[in-house]
Motif scaffolding. Sequence first.
Motif, PDB file in Angstrom:
ATOM      1  N   ILE A   1       0.852  -1.189   0.000  1.00  0.00           N
ATOM      2  CA  ILE A   1       0.000   0.000   0.000  1.00  0.00           C
ATOM      3  C   ILE A   1       0.892   1.245   0.000  1.00  0.00           C
ATOM      4  O   ILE A   1       1.856   1.320   0.757  1.00  0.00           O
ATOM      5  CB  ILE A   1      -0.925   0.012   1.243  1.00  0.00           C
ATOM      6  N   ALA A   2       0.553   2.195  -0.854  1.00  0.00           N
ATOM      7  CA  ALA A   2       1.349   3.424  -0.928  1.00  0.00           C
ATOM      8  C   ALA A   2       0.754   4.509  -0.033  1.00  0.00           C
ATOM      9  O   ALA A   2      -0.456   4.690   0.018  1.00  0.00           O
ATOM     10  CB  ALA A   2       1.376   3.928  -2.371  1.00  0.00           C
ATOM     11  N   THR A   3       1.625   5.213   0.678  1.00  0.00           N
ATOM     12  CA  THR A   3       1.200   6.355   1.467  1.00  0.00           C
ATOM     13  C   THR A   3       2.212   7.485   1.232  1.00  0.00           C
ATOM     14  O   THR A   3       3.265   7.251   0.643  1.00  0.00           O
ATOM     15  CB  THR A   3       1.111   6.024   2.970  1.00  0.00           C
TER      16      THR A   3
ATOM     17  N   VAL B   1       3.240  -1.105  -6.296  1.00  0.00           N
ATOM     18  CA  VAL B   1       2.301  -1.151  -5.175  1.00  0.00           C
ATOM     19  C   VAL B   1       0.945  -1.635  -5.687  1.00  0.00           C
ATOM     20  O   VAL B   1       0.667  -1.592  -6.892  1.00  0.00           O
ATOM     21  CB  VAL B   1       2.133   0.223  -4.475  1.00  0.00           C
ATOM     22  N   ASP B   2       0.114  -2.082  -4.740  1.00  0.00           N
ATOM     23  CA  ASP B   2      -1.187  -2.625  -5.118  1.00  0.00           C
ATOM     24  C   ASP B   2      -2.334  -1.665  -4.837  1.00  0.00           C
ATOM     25  O   ASP B   2      -3.398  -1.769  -5.437  1.00  0.00           O
ATOM     26  CB  ASP B   2      -1.429  -3.939  -4.366  1.00  0.00           C
ATOM     27  N   VAL B   3      -2.122  -0.771  -3.875  1.00  0.00           N
ATOM     28  CA  VAL B   3      -3.191   0.141  -3.486  1.00  0.00           C
ATOM     29  C   VAL B   3      -2.562   1.503  -3.191  1.00  0.00           C
ATOM     30  O   VAL B   3      -1.455   1.574  -2.658  1.00  0.00           O
ATOM     31  CB  VAL B   3      -3.895  -0.344  -2.181  1.00  0.00           C
ATOM     32  N   ILE B   4      -3.262   2.585  -3.540  1.00  0.00           N
ATOM     33  CA  ILE B   4      -2.847   3.906  -3.075  1.00  0.00           C
ATOM     34  C   ILE B   4      -3.797   4.294  -1.957  1.00  0.00           C
ATOM     35  O   ILE B   4      -5.013   4.345  -2.161  1.00  0.00           O
ATOM     36  CB  ILE B   4      -2.912   4.955  -4.208  1.00  0.00           C
TER      37      ILE B   4
ATOM     38  N   GLU C   1       3.142   7.989  -6.420  1.00  0.00           N
ATOM     39  CA  GLU C   1       2.285   6.856  -6.041  1.00  0.00           C
ATOM     40  C   GLU C   1       1.592   6.282  -7.275  1.00  0.00           C
ATOM     41  O   GLU C   1       1.513   5.065  -7.440  1.00  0.00           O
ATOM     42  CB  GLU C   1       1.218   7.307  -5.037  1.00  0.00           C
ATOM     43  N   ILE C   2       1.103   7.176  -8.130  1.00  0.00           N
ATOM     44  CA  ILE C   2       0.403   6.718  -9.330  1.00  0.00           C
ATOM     45  C   ILE C   2       1.374   5.957 -10.242  1.00  0.00           C
ATOM     46  O   ILE C   2       1.046   4.892 -10.771  1.00  0.00           O
ATOM     47  CB  ILE C   2      -0.253   7.907 -10.070  1.00  0.00           C
TER      48      ILE C   2
END
Lengths: 300, 539
Positions: B44-46, B257-260, B248-249
Amino acid sequence: MTTPLPESALVDSTPEPSAIGATRASRATWRAFRRMPLGMISLGILVALVLVSVLAPVLAPYPAGYGMDVLRPPSAAHVFGTDALGRDVYGEVVWGTQQSVLVAVAASAIAIAFGTVVAVVGAYVPKLDALISVVVDLTLSLPVLPLMILIAALVGPSTSTIILVVAAFSWPEVTRLVRSQALAVVKLPYVDAARLMTRNHAWIVGRHVVPAVTPVIVVSVVVTASRAVLSAAGLAFLGLGDPTTWSWGRILYEAQQSGAMVSAWWLTLFPSLAILALVLSATLLSIAYNDARNPRNHAR
Amino acid sequence: MHYRRSMIVGVAAAAALTLSACAPQAPEESGGGSAEAGDATLTIATTTDVVNYNPLIGNSRSDYWITNLMYPHLLSIANDGSKEPQLAEEWGYVDETTGYYEIRDDMTWSDGEKLDAEDVAYTMNAVKKDAPSGTFYGQLANFESAEAVSDTRVEITLTQPDSSIVEEIGFWGNVVPQHVFEPAGSTAEFANDGSDGGWVSAGPYLLTDVQVGQSYTMERVEDYPLVEGGTPIAAKVVYRVFPDVNTEILALQSGEVDVIANALPPAQVEQLRNTDGIEIAEVTGLGYAHMVYNMQNPDLAKVEVRKALAHAADYQAIRDVVLQGQADSTGSSPLMPVLSTYYDDSIEEYEFDTDLSRSLMEDAGYTADAAGMFPVSFRLIYSLQDSVTSQWAQLVKESSAEAGITIELQGTERNTYLAMTNEGDYDIYAGNFAIMDDPVTNFTLSYLPGGAINYTYVDDPELNALIEEASAASDVDEKVEIMQEAAAIVHEQVYDNIMYTQNLYMAYSSDWDGFVSKPSELLSIVNPVSVASAFPVSE
């Protein structure tokens, strides 16, 4: 470039030999400069940028409000495309030129004026020189970007803040450059001769020392101006620019904020090209000028 | 550079909290998945690091997202703001000043200790005593004490009747392990940074490795009864830190990554929806964006001036252009349509009419100069990290100028903005709240004198009386009626100018499915149940 001092009126109106020499030298410099294509192209670009900034109201309406066509790629209607609020990027770049040129001119003018005065005074008054050198070295050793960010963040973003912050961190470079030249000049016999003529030190500095260091100043004007544009764009990109005035850095900042950098290449390309054009041509111009000033190139 | 869409401000709103969910509604049903516990890693990206590992304090978004995977909430929330069971299965009132929660008996901490009513009571009492800064403590105004009357039942004693507090504490407060937090002393000071042997989690995941500025690795807690099947599906969850939403995109597009976790900028949603390999989940907004006029300013103390300002903004254009249509009008009322029980459709949005603004300014005794400008100038503050507000602030400035009112924009870095907000150092405040789930609580904080987010500095006896009456009312219909009356006053007097509720969009990889969407960016598809339910799609 001579600072007009009241005393200059007292001087004999016939040109001094040194002044004639200076005119000849500058003609020779100009002739040598004209033969350098890179220098001439750079000069042309800089002149064009200044023209764009002056003629901005004619070239494009001020980008304000919003448009329904959001993030459209370049087309006939919007040659540089539109941003996340549907505003015309061409207009933003044109009006951004105005702010960038203003920052370049104002910041370098302040830095040059202050830096030159400090340098010349330092060279002319040996007692102050040690102190000035320490201050200059100290300022040069500071991490400039973090300090700029800190100050801009504390004072709050505006064009005048940017100008002052950039100027505040640019003058030591000028001082160092000018001081080295001025130190050599103040030891020359004609300065000693001037001292015999008058006790007015301001006149000696203004009439004899400053003109002798002018070529160095010209080079640093250009370099400082381009550095000012880079710093201003950097600060604006970090969100510390004036959010109400268009600048190249603000276009980049808004592209980043709206998350459009990935998809909308036109948002980053055009302001970046403008920055590149200004900085590169300023650098090439100063190199060309330096070469042209070299007497060895005059003969050819 | 931190990207934050909704600003969370003040106590209640700083509020933005968390929780986890039940009663999942999958954003998308698609086939071909392995919804069984496997060995997959969900990345997950943060954009922010964890500042605080103590969930009772709370600070950045990442704090909430990561601590929520370890410390459960008593209640969860539905898309209409109503509360749903999570750790608590039943809740309510014994009498006017006593509330209760019945909690599940099948939850355990990752070190083997049972999660029981003692933990719940300890957490509430400790927060009341130590007063850690944050929303949880902000909800405890009328709370006196909590007691574990059995292993699964907690009763709370109130200082005065308060018909919202049981649900609000249950929703906003995490439950922490007494056997870890009590020996550490004050909950307001305990860092809980894992320095004495790691963390203890009630699931679904346990933080095991931290690389500051890089990543936060969490491992599955095998026994997590809130997820179907009783075991989280992904073996690991890794939160990775990126500089901003652009990177992130890119990372999502490249499969890094799988989720932003951060909500997408409005202008990017359509673009990404049409990108192969990326899915978009819609998250209901449960908060609002608003402008608040500081009544300590003598000009803004006049209702005509506030009305003139309210009529000098084109809300429809703001929603269409800045938000790309991803926002709903609330009719300029603090009772948002999403809170369907409370919503009153007879309250209508302030119409964009600069001529009306001008005549209101003239009624207030101002005369325009030759250029058509009135002799007033208002300073509007907003956070530069909030790109949506930064954009519409420009539009508000321009449309107000058409009405002859000068607005000076003062966008600042987020911490400066928060400090200015707390000091009342503004004429107009622009910002937003992530979750405004309970009208009575929100009105108490927003419009009562001394309220933590009373940015208007309003003190209207009639409004005060209504809010206090609603707070004590236990009958829902009666409460709704009082609140609608109060909202009408707020609207009529322009004590607050609510502009829209934003619906958020989250991006995730089409290699994953099974996410459970919950309201607000804080819960979205990274709430505990959603993360534990997500499964990799088999090709």
